[in-house]
Write an enzyme that holds these catalytic residues in place. Structure first.
Site, short mmCIF file in Angstrom:
data_model
loop_
_atom_site.label_atom_id
_atom_site.label_comp_id
_atom_site.label_asym_id
_atom_site.label_seq_id
_atom_site.Cartn_x
_atom_site.Cartn_y
_atom_site.Cartn_z
N ARG A 1 0.67 -1.35 0.02
CA ARG A 1 -0.04 0.05 -0.08
C ARG A 1 0.89 1.41 -0.09
NH1 ARG A 1 -4.00 -3.07 -1.95
NH2 ARG A 1 -5.20 -4.16 -0.48
N ASN B 1 -9.87 -11.69 -4.11
CA ASN B 1 -9.70 -11.97 -5.49
C ASN B 1 -8.33 -12.78 -5.70
OD1 ASN B 1 -12.32 -10.53 -5.86
ND2 ASN B 1 -11.02 -8.65 -6.38
N ASP C 1 -0.71 -13.21 -0.66
CA ASP C 1 -1.50 -12.15 -1.30
C ASP C 1 -1.86 -11.08 -0.23
OD1 ASP C 1 -2.70 -10.68 -3.47
OD2 ASP C 1 -4.48 -11.80 -3.29
N HIS D 1 -7.00 -4.24 4.13
CA HIS D 1 -7.99 -2.88 4.06
C HIS D 1 -8.62 -2.62 5.31
CE1 HIS D 1 -8.44 -3.37 -0.33
NE2 HIS D 1 -8.44 -4.61 -0.24
O1 DOR Z 1 -8.28 -9.86 -3.01
C1 DOR Z 1 -7.42 -9.11 -3.65
N1 DOR Z 1 -6.89 -7.72 -3.08
N2 DOR Z 1 -6.84 -9.56 -4.79
C2 DOR Z 1 -6.03 -8.52 -5.41
O2 DOR Z 1 -5.59 -9.27 -6.60
C3 DOR Z 1 -5.76 -7.35 -5.15
C4 DOR Z 1 -5.75 -7.36 -3.84
C5 DOR Z 1 -5.79 -5.84 -3.24
O3 DOR Z 1 -4.65 -4.90 -3.77
O4 DOR Z 1 -6.36 -5.22 -2.56
#
Ligand code: DOR
Length: 438
Positions: free
Chosen positions: A65, A275, A302, A306
């Site tokens: 981020r 995702n 991954d 958030h």
């Molecule tokens: O769930 C996800 N969040 N998959 C991604 O590929 C991007 C990521 C994000 O940057 O929040």
């Protein structure tokens, strides 16, 4: 001169053998492994009695981020979370602000990494539909990231003709987020108005993932282009690779795609939204088997934090993604403890194999001459995952309350103790990863 001695550890050597004994560090590298190393004045020692020494974990897919989205995470909080989770190196994605699509943006991230990161850092360069020269020339980078789907704005490259151009030009590694954006668009309309987050797995379904993985494979074969499939999530994709995986293709899976499934929405709600989405219990099983069989090469978290406030928005306004760097190693080592795999397999999936795939110089194993990036884990004690103990800025985890073993006790980066029993050494800084690749 020797700068650190670790005593009485159970050491996983590069050869695959377990060695009970000592390890010494000199100039940031492993000096010797095994036997009794003589004490010397002024050389700090760690007593690792009862602990297991593994190569520091490498997380080859994270979203940290910074710059631009620091309200979710930043390179300082994220790298503290890494050190706490036994992760000594990470590869970070280009969907920051500005996007990492130029040499200047890459240089900026490298400068920030040098100033702020407790662990070693490397960054992807992002592909856009407009073919920028930096995509094949920017250095140092671990490779090109293409979002074939699940992305808004310039980083989305969902047109086959553009994708073909990217695969045709240059020879550095291409890592793909494989979901078919056309199918997602169409299914979003079909399922519009449903706010139950479980619908996320239906909208971005297995077929969407399979379509895109097939396309990436086709293009990779057309140009014999080095391809890495990020966070592969479905049984169908695993079966496809089992049948047809060229030697220049690798694939990874996340702990959450192995250990969580669509049942998680009922307890976690939008915290389970990511995702590519979580799949079925059967997918969990097939992915595990593919990992055990070597169809899948390694593990990445991954890590995509958030804030809780952002996640509290009703679906589909809630953003996709979950944190992972503090839980991945204990999650996998708990699986080893419970007999699903071995500790050596976990070390391969979480260090040796990603180091090899990305041709990281000096990383991924314990042997004299390699970088002293190490983690001491406790395979005897079980402790629950607690939000109150997390270093990530986002302040939540989908694994809250899971009772795990294999927790990192001490994390060593370049021969220096970055984390030890709940404490960070704020003086330690990682270095930029080097890639022996085009
Ligand atoms: O769930 C996800 N969040 N998959 C991604 O590929 C991007 C990521 C994000 O940057 O929040």
């Amino acid at each position: 001169m020797t700068s650190l001695t670790i005593r009485n550890a159970r050491i996983l050597h590069q050869s695959g053998e377990w060695i009970d004994g000592d390890l010494s560090v000199r100039n940031g590298k492993i000096e010797s492994v095994g036997g009794d190393i003589a004490s010397a004045a002024d050389v700090p020692e760690i007593d690792a009695e009862g602990l297991t020494l593994l190569p520091g974990a490498i997380d080859p897919q994270v979203h940290f981020r910074e710059p631009g989205l620091e309200h979710k995470e930043d390179l300082s909080t994220a790298s503290h979370a890494c050190a706490k989770g036994g992760i000594t190196s990470f590869l970070e994605m280009p969907n920051t602000r500005p996007l990492t699509i130029t040499q200047a943006a890459l240089d900026d991230k490298l400068n920030r990494g040098a100033q702020k990161c407790l662990v070693n850092y490397g960054f992807f360069i992002g592909a856009t539909a407009e073919a920028l020269p930096d995509l094949i020339e920017a250095k140092p980078t671990c490779g090109i990231k293409i979002f074939m789907g699940s992305m808004k704005g310039d980083l989305l490259v969902d047109d086959e003709a553009y994708l073909d151009k990217i695969f045709a030009k240059g020879d550095r590694l291409i890592a793909v987020h494989a979901e078919n954006q056309d199918r997602i668009r169409q299914r979003r309309q079909q399922f519009a108005g449903i706010s139950d987050p479980a619908v996320h797995s239906q909208i971005q379904d297995s077929q969407a993932a399979l379509d895109a993985t097939q396309l990436a494979l086709k293009l990779s074969k057309k140009y014999r282009r080095r391809l890495h499939i990020l966070h592969l999530s479905t049984a169908e994709e695993a079966e496809l690779l089992r049948q047809d995986k060229p030697e220049w293709v690798t694939a990874e899976v996340t702990p959450q795609h192995l250990l969580l499934n669509t049942e998680a929405y009922s307890t976690l709600g939008t915290k389970a939204q990511m995702n590519p989405p979580l799949r079925s219990p059967r997918d969990n099983e097939v992915l595990w088997q593919a990992l055990l069989d070597g169809v899948l090469d390694f593990i990445a978290t991954d890590h995509a934090p958030h804030t809780l406030e952002e996640k509290a928005q009703p679906y589909p306004n809630s953003p996709s993604g979950m944190p992972g760097v503090e839980t991945s190693l204990p999650l996998l080592l708990t699986q080893a403890k419970e007999g699903r795999c071995t500790i050596a397999q976990v070390a391969n999936w979480m260090s040796t194999a990603p180091a090899k795939a990305y041709k990281m110089v000096g990383k991924g194993a314990i042997a004299p001459g390699l970088d002293a990036d190490l983690v001491l884990v406790d395979m005897e004690t079980y402790r629950p995952v607690l939000t109150s103990e997390l270093a990530t800025k986002c302040g939540w985890t989908p694994f809250e309350g899971w009772n795990l073993t294999g927790w990192p006790v001490t994390t060593i980066v370049g021969g220096k103790i970055a984390y030890d029993r709940g404490r960070f050494n704020e003086e330690v800084r990682g270095t930029a990863l080097q890639f022996d690749a085009p």
